[in-house]
Design an enzyme around this catalytic site. Structure first.
Site, short mmCIF file in Angstrom:
data_model
loop_
_atom_site.label_atom_id
_atom_site.label_comp_id
_atom_site.label_asym_id
_atom_site.label_seq_id
_atom_site.Cartn_x
_atom_site.Cartn_y
_atom_site.Cartn_z
N ARG A 111 5.38 -12.99 9.76
CA ARG A 111 6.11 -11.76 9.47
C ARG A 111 7.54 -11.84 9.98
O ARG A 111 7.82 -12.55 10.94
CB ARG A 111 5.49 -10.57 10.21
CG ARG A 111 4.05 -10.36 10.08
CD ARG A 111 3.59 -9.25 11.03
NE ARG A 111 4.04 -7.94 10.61
CZ ARG A 111 3.42 -7.21 9.69
NH1 ARG A 111 2.34 -7.67 9.09
NH2 ARG A 111 3.86 -6.03 9.37
N GLU A 121 0.87 -1.16 0.00
CA GLU A 121 0.00 0.00 0.00
C GLU A 121 0.91 1.22 0.00
O GLU A 121 1.82 1.31 0.84
CB GLU A 121 -0.88 -0.01 1.26
CG GLU A 121 -1.91 1.08 1.23
CD GLU A 121 -2.79 1.12 2.47
OE1 GLU A 121 -2.73 0.19 3.29
OE2 GLU A 121 -3.53 2.12 2.59
N LYS A 154 4.69 0.59 9.92
CA LYS A 154 4.67 1.89 9.27
C LYS A 154 4.27 2.99 10.24
O LYS A 154 4.82 4.08 10.20
CB LYS A 154 3.68 1.86 8.11
CG LYS A 154 4.26 1.28 6.85
CD LYS A 154 3.21 1.38 5.75
CE LYS A 154 3.38 0.24 4.77
NZ LYS A 154 2.19 -0.02 4.01
P1 ATP Z 1 3.03 -2.56 8.35
O1 ATP Z 1 2.27 -3.62 9.07
O2 ATP Z 1 4.47 -2.47 8.69
O3 ATP Z 1 2.38 -1.23 8.42
P2 ATP Z 1 1.81 -3.44 6.00
O4 ATP Z 1 1.62 -4.89 6.07
O5 ATP Z 1 0.64 -2.60 6.31
O6 ATP Z 1 3.05 -3.01 6.84
P3 ATP Z 1 1.75 -3.36 3.17
O7 ATP Z 1 2.12 -2.25 2.28
O8 ATP Z 1 0.33 -3.72 3.28
O9 ATP Z 1 2.33 -3.00 4.59
O10 ATP Z 1 2.64 -4.64 2.88
C1 ATP Z 1 2.96 -5.13 1.62
C2 ATP Z 1 3.33 -6.57 1.77
O11 ATP Z 1 4.43 -6.71 2.65
C3 ATP Z 1 2.20 -7.39 2.36
O12 ATP Z 1 2.05 -8.56 1.60
C4 ATP Z 1 2.66 -7.68 3.74
O13 ATP Z 1 2.15 -8.90 4.18
C5 ATP Z 1 4.18 -7.71 3.59
N1 ATP Z 1 4.82 -7.39 4.86
C6 ATP Z 1 4.64 -6.29 5.63
N2 ATP Z 1 5.36 -6.37 6.76
C7 ATP Z 1 6.03 -7.55 6.72
C8 ATP Z 1 6.93 -8.22 7.60
N3 ATP Z 1 7.30 -7.69 8.76
N4 ATP Z 1 7.42 -9.43 7.22
C9 ATP Z 1 7.07 -9.96 6.05
N5 ATP Z 1 6.22 -9.40 5.18
C10 ATP Z 1 5.69 -8.21 5.50
MG MG Z 2 -1.09 -3.70 5.33
#
Ligand code: ATP
Ligand code: MG
Length: 617
Positions: free
Chosen positions: A307, A66, A317
């Site tokens: 994760r 995102e 984030k």
């Molecule tokens: P955050 O939780 O840090 O705000 P997010 O999951 O909201 O991150 P996205 O932009 O939705 O961020 O993530 C894009 C992709 O990265 C998704 O498929 C998510 O599952 C993966 N992702 C995010 N954080 C991790 C992590 N710590 N380990 C592995 N994959 C991750």
């Molecule tokens: Mg997300």
């Protein structure tokens, strides 16, 4: 996929080691699960998917960020996993911006995400990587809004969705709990005609935000709360970075995501574990649309993994935004931040992230990885790739009393001890040198082998010295060391073996040294689990994570570099002998006026001193 060859040296034996996701993919390929799929590579509803050859041997994955922040180390794991699987199975990986939420999303984030995925060594554009020209798999979910609305209208028409007119609070109140069923909405039995009319009026902008939502009609008594008639469309009178003011209804993420995957012919939709409870709804959406002939089978399969969590950093984030906005760090690319732009500036090599991702692997169990493991991987990659140079970070003047003033000579130093083919460079030697302050002790402690009055020590690549004394300032601080050199002891000559000395010091000549700003970065947080109240429990977040910031996470010094470093190009990495790995800062460093960032020390100074906060020197 990336054309960048994977260096055999940089890939551990475990690289091809299997994991549960690979097992699923292998079984699917063997069973020919996706053989019936018609490939187009172009997203489009069923009718538009029919072009393209059958290609049963391929998989399609995606990385769907995102664009509401910069990518962090956790995203690197997901990127390496998704692009890596596509690479290994001869498939494709899409970069898709999941930009269905009009608020918070910005072009700045889109640009930086594109940059970071490329920097990690992956590509979604086949023409750009010189492979069979064709697919450019860069997508924006917001380009699918027409289809998402069309599909929502199909769900209404087939009795699978209704317009809810209760307030958000009322909806929450009737949703039930983990142990109690929810209550049907009074609007649940609206007629198809009424639902359709209301949804169209929602799209036309006739209602205020929150006046209505479109809900899937599933089961208010489901044991899975996510299936209790989840919202699929909401009203938002907001401008979107891509579609502008065209829409005032926006799809919910959980409804949009499976559709995005299906439109792009994704075979394996890999996400993190927190989406496991959403999988039944993911499948529900796709099943209903496939039943209606709007999507083709086989449908994409959601697969969850745990994760990446690392000690000494935060990977969310929300928290990263807080650190940037409150000024705890200097912007998104601050070398101390666990963002990919920060890592790049810090000097962590992209190959280090790829290797790290291979090593930590994927599983479904929660795990916390030691930050040291990431640092060790970076050291390992840099040890291979970085040339050696000499820099004095805490200078003390050394005067060689028996070396003629005004004279100088070259000493030869290998650029890389493991790679003789990289040759040697000349380091100028003279009467006055800079050495490290800690390499001299007027009154040596037991076991000290470097310079002290009367002792012999070697200057690397040069001569053996005998220390004869030192000078003090009025406060008694040592300001210069005096030595005599042994002319027959030069490294690389037969006489070099005449002297057995234990100390081996680095140095630069005062006349030739290049001054430089050096930033000694250290961990951003002083404790393993920032904000956690009890050691070992990452869930306990009642304390403020900002209280755990390491006050010594940066120290800026003026150092003396050997002259060869003067021409360092931004982003060039070196090992400064005895100190660690350093990179010429990609923002502030100039050829002729270098600025260096410490990437990582040579050894893990945190593990060596348990419970102690490192000073940063
Ligand atoms: P955050 O939780 O840090 O705000 P997010 O999951 O909201 O991150 P996205 O932009 O939705 O961020 O993530 C894009 C992709 O990265 C998704 O498929 C998510 O599952 C993966 N992702 C995010 N954080 C991790 C992590 N710590 N380990 C592995 N994959 C991750
Ligand atoms: Mg997300």
């Amino acid at each position: 996929m990336s054309k960048e060859p994977r260096s055999p040296a940089a890939i551990p034996a475990a690289a091809a080691s299997t994991n549960f996701i690979r097992n699923i993919i292998e079984a699917d390929l063997e069973a020919g699960k996706h053989a019936a799929r018609r490939w187009s590579g172009r997203p489009g509803p069923a009718a538009q998917q029919l072009a393209g050859p059958l290609d049963p041997a391929r998989i399609r994955t995606r990385f769907p960020p995102e664009p509401n922040g910069y990518l962090h180390f956790g995203h690197a794991k997901s990127i390496c996993l998704n692009f890596g699987l596509a690479q290994d199975f001869g498939g494709r990986c899409h970069l898709r911006f999941d930009d269905t939420n009009p608020e918070k999303e910005e072009q700045e984030y889109v640009d930086s995400i594109i940059d970071s995925v490329r920097w990690l060594g992956f590509s979604w554009d086949e023409a750009a990587t010189g492979e069979a020209a064709g697919e450019n798999n860069l997508y924006f979910a917001s380009n699918y809004f027409d289809w998402m609305v069309e599909f929502a209208e199909y769900l209404i028409a087939s009795g699978h969705a209704y317009v809810e007119s209760q307030s958000a609070e009322e909806m929450r109140g009737s949703r039930g709990t983990l142990t109690e069923a929810g209550i049907d909405s009074p609007f649940r039995e609206r007629s198809v005609e009424e639902n359709m009319e209301l949804f169209r009026r929602m799209q036309k902008g006739e209602f205020a935000d929150g006046a209505h939502v479109l809900r899937a009609k599933i089961d208010m008594a489901s044991a899975n709360i996510n299936l209790r008639d989840p919202a699929i469309y909401r009203i938002r009178h907001a401008s979107h970075h891509n579609t502008g003011d065209r829409w005032c209804v926006y799809p919910m993420y959980t409804y949009a995501h499976p559709i995005e995957d299906a439109l792009e012919n994704i075979t394996h939709s890999i996400c993190t574990l927190e989406f496991a409870d959403q999988r039944p709804f993911y499948d529900w959406v796709l099943e209903r649309l496939a039943e209606g002939g709007l999507l083709q089978r086989p449908l994409p399969q959601q697969i969850e993994f745990s994760r990446l969590n690392l000690t000494y950093i935060v990977l969310s984030k929300r928290r990263l935004i807080q650190l940037v906005e409150e000024g705890h760090v200097n912007g998104w690319d601050d070398p101390r931040l666990p963002t990919l732009v920060g890592a790049r500036r810090r000097g962590y090599p992209a190959a280090g992230f790829r290797l790290f991702a291979e090593r930590v692997g994927v599983s479904r169990s929660e795990s916390l990885i030691e930050y040291t493991q990431l640092e060790d991987t970076m050291r390992e990659v840099l040890n291979e790739s970085a040339e050696r140079r000499v820099a004095v970070l805490d200078p003390l003047r050394l005067i060689i009393d028996n070396y003629p003033a005004g004279e100088s000579e070259d000493c030869l130093a290998p650029n890389h001890p493991l790679k003789p083919e990289l040759g040697k460079r000349a380091i100028p030697f003279g009467r006055e040198l800079w050495i490290e302050r800690e390499d001299f002790m007027e009154e040596p402690s037991k076991g000290y082998h470097r310079l002290y009055p009367g002792n012999l020590a070697r200057l690397r690549y040069a001569y053996v010295l005998r220390c004869v004394g030192c000078e003090h300032d009025e406060n008694g601080k040592v300001i210069a060391v005096h030595c005599e050199y042994l002319p027959d002891s030069k490294s690389g000559t037969p006489g070099a073996d005449n002297y057995k000395v234990k100390g081996n010091l680095h140095w630069v000549s005062v006349a030739d040294a290049c001054p430089a700003e050096v930033r000694l970065y250290d961990r951003l947080f002083a404790v393993a689990l920032p904000g956690a109240r009890r050691e070992g429990d990452p869930e306990d977040l009642e304390r403020d994570f900002r209280d755990d910031l390491n006050p010594n996470s940066i120290r800026v010094i003026q150092a003396w570099l050997e002259p060869a470093l003067k021409g360092a190009r931004p982003e060039e990495s070196f090992q400064f002998e005895r100190h660690g790995y350093f990179v010429a800062d990609r923002v502030d460093s100039r050829e002729g006026a270098p600025v260096f960032n410490r990437t990582v020390t040579l050894r893990d100074s945190w593990a060596a001193r348990p419970g102690q906060r490192q000073s940063g020197g």
